[in-house]
Design an enzyme around this catalytic site. Structure first.
Site, PDB file in Angstrom:
ATOM      1  N   GLY A 142       0.822  -1.222   0.000  1.00 26.14           N
ATOM      2  CA  GLY A 142       0.000   0.000   0.000  1.00 26.14           C
ATOM      3  C   GLY A 142       0.847   1.260   0.000  1.00 26.14           C
ATOM      4  N   ASN A 143       2.005   1.179   0.663  1.00 26.32           N
ATOM      5  CA  ASN A 143       2.867   2.366   0.751  1.00 26.32           C
ATOM      6  C   ASN A 143       3.481   2.736  -0.592  1.00 26.32           C
ATOM      7  OD1 ASN A 143       2.770   3.204   3.565  1.00 26.32           O
ATOM      8  ND2 ASN A 143       3.592   1.174   3.961  1.00 26.32           N
ATOM      9  N   LYS A 190      -2.059  -1.114  16.533  1.00 26.01           N
ATOM     10  CA  LYS A 190      -1.864  -0.487  15.239  1.00 26.01           C
ATOM     11  C   LYS A 190      -2.503   0.904  15.206  1.00 26.01           C
ATOM     12  CE  LYS A 190      -1.837  -1.654  10.382  1.00 26.01           C
ATOM     13  NZ  LYS A 190      -0.404  -1.499  10.202  1.00 26.01           N
ATOM     14  N   LYS A 229      -1.800  -7.142   5.698  1.00 28.50           N
ATOM     15  CA  LYS A 229      -2.012  -7.650   4.330  1.00 28.50           C
ATOM     16  C   LYS A 229      -1.001  -8.731   3.959  1.00 28.50           C
ATOM     17  CE  LYS A 229       1.248  -5.967   1.278  1.00 28.50           C
ATOM     18  NZ  LYS A 229       2.143  -5.330   2.197  1.00 28.50           N
ATOM     19  N   LYS A 257       6.322  -9.154   6.488  1.00 33.31           N
ATOM     20  CA  LYS A 257       6.550  -9.731   5.145  1.00 33.31           C
ATOM     21  C   LYS A 257       7.374 -11.005   5.257  1.00 33.31           C
ATOM     22  CE  LYS A 257       6.741  -5.220   3.132  1.00 33.31           C
ATOM     23  NZ  LYS A 257       5.273  -5.095   3.220  1.00 33.31           N
TER      24      LYS A 257
HETATM   25  P1  ADP Z   1       4.338  -2.092   2.238  1.00 31.60           P
HETATM   26  O1  ADP Z   1       3.421  -0.934   2.037  1.00 31.60           O
HETATM   27  O2  ADP Z   1       4.820  -2.676   0.957  1.00 31.60           O
HETATM   28  O3  ADP Z   1       3.813  -3.118   3.203  1.00 31.60           O
HETATM   29  P2  ADP Z   1       6.220  -1.186   4.286  1.00 31.60           P
HETATM   30  O4  ADP Z   1       6.650   0.236   4.291  1.00 31.60           O
HETATM   31  O5  ADP Z   1       5.273  -1.685   5.319  1.00 31.60           O
HETATM   32  O6  ADP Z   1       5.700  -1.482   2.816  1.00 31.60           O
HETATM   33  O7  ADP Z   1       7.527  -2.134   4.368  1.00 31.60           O
HETATM   34  C1  ADP Z   1       8.619  -2.027   3.469  1.00 31.60           C
HETATM   35  C2  ADP Z   1       9.764  -1.219   4.069  1.00 31.60           C
HETATM   36  O8  ADP Z   1      10.413  -1.935   5.133  1.00 31.60           O
HETATM   37  C3  ADP Z   1      10.907  -0.939   3.136  1.00 31.60           C
HETATM   38  O9  ADP Z   1      10.630   0.123   2.271  1.00 31.60           O
HETATM   39  C4  ADP Z   1      12.072  -0.623   4.095  1.00 31.60           C
HETATM   40  O10 ADP Z   1      12.162   0.768   4.299  1.00 31.60           O
HETATM   41  C5  ADP Z   1      11.634  -1.263   5.412  1.00 31.60           C
HETATM   42  N1  ADP Z   1      12.564  -2.222   6.000  1.00 31.60           N
HETATM   43  C6  ADP Z   1      12.665  -2.451   7.340  1.00 31.60           C
HETATM   44  N2  ADP Z   1      13.561  -3.393   7.615  1.00 31.60           N
HETATM   45  C7  ADP Z   1      14.073  -3.807   6.426  1.00 31.60           C
HETATM   46  C8  ADP Z   1      15.064  -4.796   6.053  1.00 31.60           C
HETATM   47  N3  ADP Z   1      15.694  -5.525   6.965  1.00 31.60           N
HETATM   48  N4  ADP Z   1      15.323  -4.963   4.747  1.00 31.60           N
HETATM   49  C9  ADP Z   1      14.698  -4.226   3.804  1.00 31.60           C
HETATM   50  N5  ADP Z   1      13.753  -3.275   4.096  1.00 31.60           N
HETATM   51  C10 ADP Z   1      13.440  -3.060   5.383  1.00 31.60           C
HETATM   52 MG    MG Z   2       3.358  -2.801   5.296  1.00 34.95          MG
END
Ligand code: ADP
Ligand code: MG
Length: 310
Positions: free
Chosen positions: A9-10, A125, A209, A271
């Protein structure tokens, strides 16, 4: 292969115009996979979008109390339609551009959760607008909302993030996929509901998600879960001098990194956990975490972080 793609979503932008543009680009990578002969199902996040919808109702209600209070489950449903509309619109255009005939549609999806999930005892959250301490106390007296201080920025409502148990509309989704239709589902993790006899009742909560997509992939017996986000690979020592990008990780290695705290809770940790859960759920299942732009290369094994139980 049957592939579930979870779009972050981000990465979808902050306004309808931005989202429309981004989604048109994303459509190309997704249709690439279809052109390669894969069956694709699309899931997506909604953090910024559902926040926007929720804020709009909350702020206008603060100015005019004839505007109804909008429960979070309804806001989630609106976000599924808003994002689904842009996705199905862009995907069908791209399919036509390539001369592929395939119906595309969005299913407003409910996801069953456990009313006794421990997450309900510990809402964590943050959602919606920021309030002063006094405002927050007043609202929480009038409603049953729980507020917490959010990183020095003010008070924000918090909701629970329960785990998904099963996807209510799964049979319909599965039938459409068998008929080679392109389905968008479990937007924003799906609308959390619990069952009371024949009724499904929506709850003010947010299902992650990444976990909902992993559950979807399991229930559809998919071969591959692809989580598309803002980074090309997962890193250990993320953002530090000794940062190292991971290409292929075994479950054993991953567990060690999770234990050592390399993945941020609320962003990369869900994730990685969702990918792990899918990869161990059945032999041969693989999960990939990469960026939207790299999706096609990722599935060819050229980039991204692959999680596999060997
Ligand atoms: P989405 O909307 O896709 O769920 P998020 O912002 O929740 O995205 O999660 C993705 C982000 O997590 C990446 O853009 C990065 O900034 C961050 N991140 C945190 N820890 C890590 C890591 N160990 N490796 C890569 N990215 C990371
Ligand atoms: Mg996320």
């Amino acid at each position: 292969m049957k592939i579930v793609i979870a779009l972050g979503g981000n990465a979808l932008g902050n306004s309808p115009e931005e989202q429309r543009q981004i989604v048109r680009e994303s459509a190309k990578s997704i249709i690439d996979l279809i052109e390669q002969g894969h069956d694709v199902v699309i899931a997506h996040g909604n953090g910024p979008q559902v926040g926007m919808i929720n804020n709009a109702f909350e702020k206008s209600r603060n100015l005019d109390n004839s505007i109804p209070e909008m429960p979070f489950a309804e806001c989630n449903a609106m976000s599924q339609a808003y994002i689904g509309y842009h996705l199905q619109n862009a995907l069908s255009e791209e399919l036509r551009n390539r001369g592929i005939e395939k119906p595309v549609g969005t299913i407003v999806t409910q996801v069953l959760v456990d009313k006794e999930d421990p997450a309900f005892k510990n809402p964590s959250k943050p959602i919606g607008s920021f309030y002063s301490k006094e405002e927050a106390e007043k609202i929480s007296k009038d409603t049953s909302y729980i507020f917490v201080e959010d990183s020095g920025r003010g008070y924000r409502r918090v909701v629970s993030s329960p785990r998904p148990i099963s996807i209510v509309e799964i049979d319909m989704i599965s039938t459409l996929i068998d008929r080679k239709h392109l389905v968008i589902t479990v937007g924003g993790g799906g609308i959390p509901v619990y069952r009371e006899e024949n009724r499904l009742i929506g709850i003010d909560a947010v299902i992650d998600k990444d976990f909902a997509s992993s559950k979807l992939a399991e229930e559809l017996d998919a071969d591959y879960l692809i989580i598309l986000t803002a980074v090309e690979k997962v890193a250990i020592n993320f953002g530090k001098d000794n940062e190292r990008w991971l290409s292929k990780v075994s479950i054993e290695e991953l567990d060690k990194y999770i234990y050592e705290g390399h993945f941020a809770p609320g962003s990369m940790l869900p994730k990685v956990e969702a990918a792990r859960k899918f990869a161990i759920s059945k032999k041969g299942r693989k999960a990939l975490i990469t960026s939207l732009e790299k999706a096609s290369e990722g599935i060819k094994g050229e980039t991204g972080t692959i999680i596999i139980d060997e």
